[in-house]
Design a protein around this motif. Structure first.
Motif, PDB file in Angstrom:
ATOM      1  N   PHE B 169       0.940  -1.012   0.044  1.00 38.21           N
ATOM      2  CA  PHE B 169       0.019   0.211  -0.053  1.00 38.21           C
ATOM      3  C   PHE B 169       0.827   1.242   0.181  1.00 38.21           C
ATOM      4  O   PHE B 169       1.567   1.521   1.057  1.00 38.21           O
ATOM      5  N   SER B 170       1.100   2.018  -1.248  1.00 42.79           N
ATOM      6  CA  SER B 170       2.098   3.056  -1.232  1.00 42.79           C
ATOM      7  C   SER B 170       1.684   4.003  -0.478  1.00 42.79           C
ATOM      8  O   SER B 170       2.490   4.837   0.011  1.00 42.79           O
ATOM      9  N   GLY B 171       0.435   4.342  -0.342  1.00 44.43           N
ATOM     10  CA  GLY B 171      -0.312   5.299   0.694  1.00 44.43           C
ATOM     11  C   GLY B 171      -0.851   6.333  -0.100  1.00 44.43           C
ATOM     12  O   GLY B 171      -1.536   7.318   0.313  1.00 44.43           O
ATOM     13  N   SER B 172      -0.401   6.802  -1.423  1.00 44.42           N
ATOM     14  CA  SER B 172      -0.750   7.959  -2.094  1.00 44.42           C
ATOM     15  C   SER B 172      -0.641   7.424  -3.587  1.00 44.42           C
ATOM     16  O   SER B 172       0.117   6.728  -3.939  1.00 44.42           O
ATOM     17  N   HIS B 173      -1.378   8.000  -4.486  1.00 47.38           N
ATOM     18  CA  HIS B 173      -1.342   7.815  -5.856  1.00 47.38           C
ATOM     19  C   HIS B 173       0.022   8.562  -6.597  1.00 47.38           C
ATOM     20  O   HIS B 173       0.456   7.591  -7.255  1.00 47.38           O
ATOM     21  N   SER B 174       0.359   9.448  -5.960  1.00 50.34           N
ATOM     22  CA  SER B 174       1.805  10.080  -6.407  1.00 50.34           C
ATOM     23  C   SER B 174       2.918   8.842  -6.138  1.00 50.34           C
ATOM     24  O   SER B 174       3.847   8.788  -7.158  1.00 50.34           O
ATOM     25  N   ARG B 175       2.723   8.362  -5.192  1.00 52.51           N
ATOM     26  CA  ARG B 175       3.708   7.431  -4.669  1.00 52.51           C
ATOM     27  C   ARG B 175       3.541   6.177  -5.375  1.00 52.51           C
ATOM     28  O   ARG B 175       4.632   5.700  -5.719  1.00 52.51           O
ATOM     29  N   THR B 176       2.414   5.653  -5.734  1.00 50.83           N
ATOM     30  CA  THR B 176       2.041   4.421  -6.461  1.00 50.83           C
ATOM     31  C   THR B 176       2.956   4.828  -7.852  1.00 50.83           C
ATOM     32  O   THR B 176       3.756   3.905  -8.496  1.00 50.83           O
ATOM     33  N   VAL B 177       2.599   6.078  -8.631  1.00 52.60           N
ATOM     34  CA  VAL B 177       3.116   6.208  -9.589  1.00 52.60           C
ATOM     35  C   VAL B 177       5.027   6.312  -9.501  1.00 52.60           C
ATOM     36  O   VAL B 177       5.537   5.534 -10.277  1.00 52.60           O
ATOM     37  N   ALA B 178       5.391   6.663  -8.636  1.00 55.16           N
ATOM     38  CA  ALA B 178       6.812   6.740  -8.587  1.00 55.16           C
ATOM     39  C   ALA B 178       7.384   5.595  -8.202  1.00 55.16           C
ATOM     40  O   ALA B 178       8.457   5.193  -8.627  1.00 55.16           O
ATOM     41  N   PHE B 192      -6.858   7.946 -12.493  1.00 53.28           N
ATOM     42  CA  PHE B 192      -6.350   8.192 -13.674  1.00 53.28           C
ATOM     43  C   PHE B 192      -6.085   9.975 -13.838  1.00 53.28           C
ATOM     44  O   PHE B 192      -5.146  10.159 -14.567  1.00 53.28           O
ATOM     45  N   LYS B 193      -6.763  10.585 -13.005  1.00 50.80           N
ATOM     46  CA  LYS B 193      -6.404  12.062 -12.887  1.00 50.80           C
ATOM     47  C   LYS B 193      -4.973  12.333 -12.440  1.00 50.80           C
ATOM     48  O   LYS B 193      -4.469  13.215 -13.081  1.00 50.80           O
ATOM     49  N   VAL B 194      -4.591  11.490 -11.340  1.00 49.19           N
ATOM     50  CA  VAL B 194      -3.196  11.963 -10.870  1.00 49.19           C
ATOM     51  C   VAL B 194      -2.420  11.447 -11.953  1.00 49.19           C
ATOM     52  O   VAL B 194      -1.043  12.070 -12.237  1.00 49.19           O
ATOM     53  N   TYR B 195      -2.491  10.209 -12.552  1.00 47.56           N
ATOM     54  CA  TYR B 195      -1.582   9.634 -13.491  1.00 47.56           C
ATOM     55  C   TYR B 195      -1.362  10.605 -14.691  1.00 47.56           C
ATOM     56  O   TYR B 195      -0.346  11.259 -14.909  1.00 47.56           O
ATOM     57  N   LYS B 196      -2.600  11.361 -15.218  1.00 41.13           N
ATOM     58  CA  LYS B 196      -2.148  12.145 -16.317  1.00 41.13           C
ATOM     59  C   LYS B 196      -1.517  13.540 -15.754  1.00 41.13           C
ATOM     60  O   LYS B 196      -0.626  14.023 -16.570  1.00 41.13           O
ATOM     61  N   LYS B 197      -1.564  13.935 -14.373  1.00 41.83           N
ATOM     62  CA  LYS B 197      -1.005  15.055 -13.819  1.00 41.83           C
ATOM     63  C   LYS B 197       0.418  14.932 -13.827  1.00 41.83           C
ATOM     64  O   LYS B 197       1.213  15.781 -14.031  1.00 41.83           O
ATOM     65  N   GLU B 198       0.825  13.682 -13.152  1.00 45.55           N
ATOM     66  CA  GLU B 198       2.134  13.395 -13.096  1.00 45.55           C
ATOM     67  C   GLU B 198       2.790  13.244 -14.405  1.00 45.55           C
ATOM     68  O   GLU B 198       3.903  13.731 -14.691  1.00 45.55           O
ATOM     69  N   LEU B 199       2.249  12.719 -15.535  1.00 49.66           N
ATOM     70  CA  LEU B 199       2.700  12.671 -16.828  1.00 49.66           C
ATOM     71  C   LEU B 199       2.983  13.979 -17.220  1.00 49.66           C
ATOM     72  O   LEU B 199       4.022  14.096 -17.873  1.00 49.66           O
ATOM     73  N   LYS B 203       6.844  13.507 -14.607  1.00 51.63           N
ATOM     74  CA  LYS B 203       7.405  12.671 -13.511  1.00 51.63           C
ATOM     75  C   LYS B 203       7.403  11.114 -13.908  1.00 51.63           C
ATOM     76  O   LYS B 203       7.906  10.214 -13.077  1.00 51.63           O
ATOM     77  N   ILE B 204       6.823  10.767 -15.088  1.00 48.89           N
ATOM     78  CA  ILE B 204       6.737   9.399 -15.688  1.00 48.89           C
ATOM     79  C   ILE B 204       7.678   9.207 -16.810  1.00 48.89           C
ATOM     80  O   ILE B 204       7.558  10.132 -17.708  1.00 48.89           O
ATOM     81  N   ASP B 205       8.504   8.095 -16.871  1.00 47.70           N
ATOM     82  CA  ASP B 205       9.075   7.895 -18.113  1.00 47.70           C
ATOM     83  C   ASP B 205       8.413   6.794 -18.764  1.00 47.70           C
ATOM     84  O   ASP B 205       8.180   5.601 -18.646  1.00 47.70           O
ATOM     85  N   VAL B 209       7.094   3.009 -18.347  1.00 51.34           N
ATOM     86  CA  VAL B 209       5.823   2.741 -17.834  1.00 51.34           C
ATOM     87  C   VAL B 209       4.596   2.756 -18.703  1.00 51.34           C
ATOM     88  O   VAL B 209       4.838   3.861 -19.433  1.00 51.34           O
ATOM     89  N   SER B 210       3.805   1.733 -18.729  1.00 48.32           N
ATOM     90  CA  SER B 210       2.784   2.086 -19.618  1.00 48.32           C
ATOM     91  C   SER B 210       1.287   1.736 -18.981  1.00 48.32           C
ATOM     92  O   SER B 210       1.470   0.788 -18.054  1.00 48.32           O
TER      93      SER B 210
END
Lengths: 435, 284
Positions: B169-178, B192-199, B203-205, B209-210
């Motif tokens: 359990f990463s704790g937050s969406h940003s952390r999951t992405v990282a 999906f909102k946080v994913y797009k924002k980080e993209l 912050k996403i290579d 990551v796909s």
């Protein structure tokens, strides 16, 4: 600052109540109650008080004060028991108990009490910092935030602040400064939101009741069956796996602690190193042991993912540094023949057998502490009891959380008793100047 | 001894101070905390202007803490996820959802995978993820826990514990992405909102990551308010709060959520979430 305020007030309160309790410690009920409150970790207390008082100063202060009262009560009672009986015998019969206590018994143990309460303050600082991980505004709060967002320079700055704080305790904590610090601590406490007693009442009367019997008027047989089923599911699905993992992890950590402390102690022993390298050794051990194991585990778990390995590393390094320090000091007082051997022979044939009883004594003594910490590491994701407690709190299921906390506490008490009986059977003597 | 009694009295005195007239709100910590603080302090300024009542945002460390603060009346308004909102409204009688993001009725979770997992994007649930390492977001998250767990159970007929090699359990969406980006976990489930924002934030290579699967839509985030708010702040206050939220037009404020705009919501919009949570045993 909050870290300091919570620690100072919590420890002060704990010293006071602990001392009162120590005086009446010969009552069985008091002993049992103290054993129970100290078996529950500060973080669990904090999680409980968060439900009752919310994010208020009281939550932080009580989360430290309550378990520490239990610990202080036990230690002070032991000190009082071991006090020199001579002055007591010298006093004529008929002297009141109160003056007997204050004039004959207390002066004999006062210096020990003082030393111990300093040590408790150090522990209190560590606990207080860790409380930040559940949301109180102490160092742990910022530490977690910094880490989660990848601000590593902030992270190291915070850690350095923390080391400085701990290593200078004895400089700023003196008899004259205590009242000033206490008042200052009260002043800087965070402003608290509204707090009502109805929350506390609701928590005890409603929230921690098992779900099946929560909303019924009368208890009937089907409801009792349902409650039993609820309890059974909880035990099978959460408590048993939790207990198993906690015990496995405790034992691995204990063994690793043993091995590491045997490696650590020569670092500060005059038998093996000169004064300069010993200073370096001291520094290393101080750094390792003043970092809360919770913080080490947190950092490692973030790097390696939730498995047992980071937890074992964190627990064993922290505890080994403490034990290494104690037996290292002990080895400095050993008297060996002038024509003793050197190096590895000196280590394995002369030193090790001589320090071994002390080593075992300290190791068994830390057993209970390691168990307490293992349970709490679950909050970080390792599936020990703490993991299930944390999940129950996250799901707003306080009934389950309380049952699991009670199970953890009972196990802890059991291990305490076991380790004590093993120690007394092996006739291991130790001076308990640390916890 | 006197000193200690005075001390105790002081502590009690401090904690029983009640600030009656301040309107306080919180939000679930689903992203980087410093970003949240900046975002909601701006919202506080906006609400204070619209409502002419002193308004304050308090940060919390976990989803459960947000629910508890709402329940204990330490906050009157909160920005919840679907699941935390349902939980909170169950605990506070008379409380209601008053607004949601324009995108929230059709929210999605993305299953994302690191290149090393060898998983490829697919239209049906990618069963190849069995035996990999997997991370959820927070334990109390809708898009990071409830919905992904629901789909995992549906696909495999087993609990996530039994499907994956390791579950975190990463704790937050940003952390999951990282964590998936770094390869610490092979697969993760993220809002999906946080994913797009980080993209967009770089912050996403994307070489590493796909997105391997998108869930069907479900209702998620919402603003919920306590039922006794009108009594405390005057009649019609709840309506004014609702109006202020829906009337939020400043793109700077909206972008930080990120939502196109806010629309009305009612409690029963979130019934599917409650049913799902009951089904997988997260709510009794």
């Amino acid at each position: 600052m909050m870290t300091l305020a919570f620690a100072i007030l919590g420890v002060a309160l704990a010293n006071f109540t602990g001392f009162l309790l120590a005086v009446i410690f010969h009552y069985r009920a008091v002993r049992v109650a103290c054993a129970f409150v100290r078996a529950v970790h500060e973080l669990f207390w904090a999680l409980i008080f968060l439900q009752i008082f919310g994010l208020t100063a009281l939550t932080g202060v009580l989360a430290i004060a309550i378990p520490y009262s239990g610990i202080c009560a036990k230690v002070y009672a032991e000190l009082l028991e071991e006090a020199d009986p001579a002055p007591m015998q010298a006093i004529p019969n008929g002297t009141s108990i109160v003056s007997l206590f204050f004039y004959a018994k207390l002066p004999g143990v006062w210096s020990n009490v003082k030393t111990y309460s300093f040590y408790r303050l150090e522990c209190g600082l560590r606990s207080s910092a860790v409380l930040g991980f559940v949301g109180l505004p102490t160092l742990g709060f910022y530490l977690e935030t910094a880490y989660k967002e990848g601000l590593y320079s902030d992270l190291s700055a915070l850690l350095i602040v923390f080391y400085v704080l701990i290593s200078t305790v004895r400089k700023w904590m003196r008899r004259e400064t205590i009242p000033v610090l206490l008042i200052a601590a009260c002043v800087v406490l965070p402003e608290s939101g509204a707090m009502t007693w109805s929350n506390a009442w609701r928590f005890f009367a409603h929230d921690i009741m098992p779900t099946p019997i929560r909303n019924v008027e009368t208890i009937t047989i089907p409801i009792m069956l349902e409650t039993w089923f609820w309890f059974q599911t909880l035990i099978l699905n959460e408590a048993l796996p939790g207990i198993l993992n906690t015990i496995v992890l405790t034992m691995i950590a204990l063994a690793a602690t043993g091995i590491l402390s045997l490696l650590f102690f020569p670092l500060i022993s005059s038998l093996f190193f000169g004064p300069k390298s010993r200073l370096a050794g001291h520094t290393i051990l101080v750094v390792i042991r003043s970092t809360p194991e919770y913080v080490i585990a947190f950092v490692l778990l973030q790097l390696l993912g939730p498995s047992m390995f980071p937890a074992v590393v964190a627990l064993s390094f922290h505890n080994a540094a403490i034990i290494g320090h104690l037996i290292g000091n002990f080895s400095n007082h050993l008297r060996l023949r002038p024509d003793r051997s050197k190096g590895i022979n000196l280590y394995s044939y002369e030193t090790l057998p001589r320090i071994y009883p002390q080593f075992l004594a300290f190791l068994f003594y830390r057993w209970e502490v390691i168990f307490r910490e293992t349970a709490i590491l679950g909050i970080l994701g390792v599936k020990t009891l703490g993991f299930f407690v944390d999940s129950a709190f996250a799901d707003i299921r306080f009934d389950r959380a309380i049952v699991l906390i009670i199970i953890t506490a009972l196990l802890n008490i059991f291990i305490d008793i076991l380790s004590r009986s093993i120690r007394s059977r092996l006739r291991l003597q130790t001076s308990l100047d640390t916890h | 001894m006197k000193k200690f009694i005075m001390l105790a009295a002081l502590i009690l005195g401090f904690t029983s101070q009640i600030q009656a007239t301040e309107f306080v709100f919180t939000a679930i910590p689903d992203q980087d905390e410093s970003a949240l603080k900046k975002r909601f302090n701006k919202i506080a300024v906006y609400l204070e202007k619209e409502l002419s009542v002193k308004t304050k945002y308090i940060p919390v460390k976990s989803y459960a803490a947000a629910v508890t603060a709402f329940r204990n009346n330490q906050v009157q308004l909160a920005w919840f996820g679907g699941l935390s909102g349902v939980r909170a409204r169950q605990l506070v009688k008379g409380s209601k959802a008053i607004a949601q993001g324009f995108e929230d009725p059709f929210f999605e979770t993305y299953f994302i995978a690191h290149k090393s997992s060898g998983l490829k994007p697919s239209l049906s649930f990618p069963k190849g993820m069995a035996g990999k390492t997997f991370t959820f977001g927070s334990k109390g998250s809708t898009s990071g826990r409830l919905m992904p767990e629901f789909h995992i159970r549906k696909a495999f007929g087993k609990t996530p514990d039994k499907v994956f090699k390791r579950v975190g359990f990463s704790g937050s969406h940003s952390r999951t992405v990282a964590l998936v980006n770094s390869g610490a976990y092979e697969v993760g489930a993220v809002n999906f909102k946080v994913y797009k924002k980080e993209l967009n934030a770089g912050k996403i290579d994307q070489k590493k990551v796909s997105i391997i699967w998108k869930t069907p839509g479900y209702p998620d985030y919402n603003w919920s308010i306590r039922g006794d708010t009108d009594k405390k702040f005057g009649k019609g206050f709840t309506n004014r709060v609702q109006k202020a939220l829906i009337g939020m037009k400043d793109p700077v404020l909206l972008r930080s959520f990120p939502r196109k705009s806010f629309i009305k919501a009612v409690n029963k919009d979130f019934k599917p979430i409650l049913d799902t949570a009951r089904e997988i045993g997260l709510i009794d």
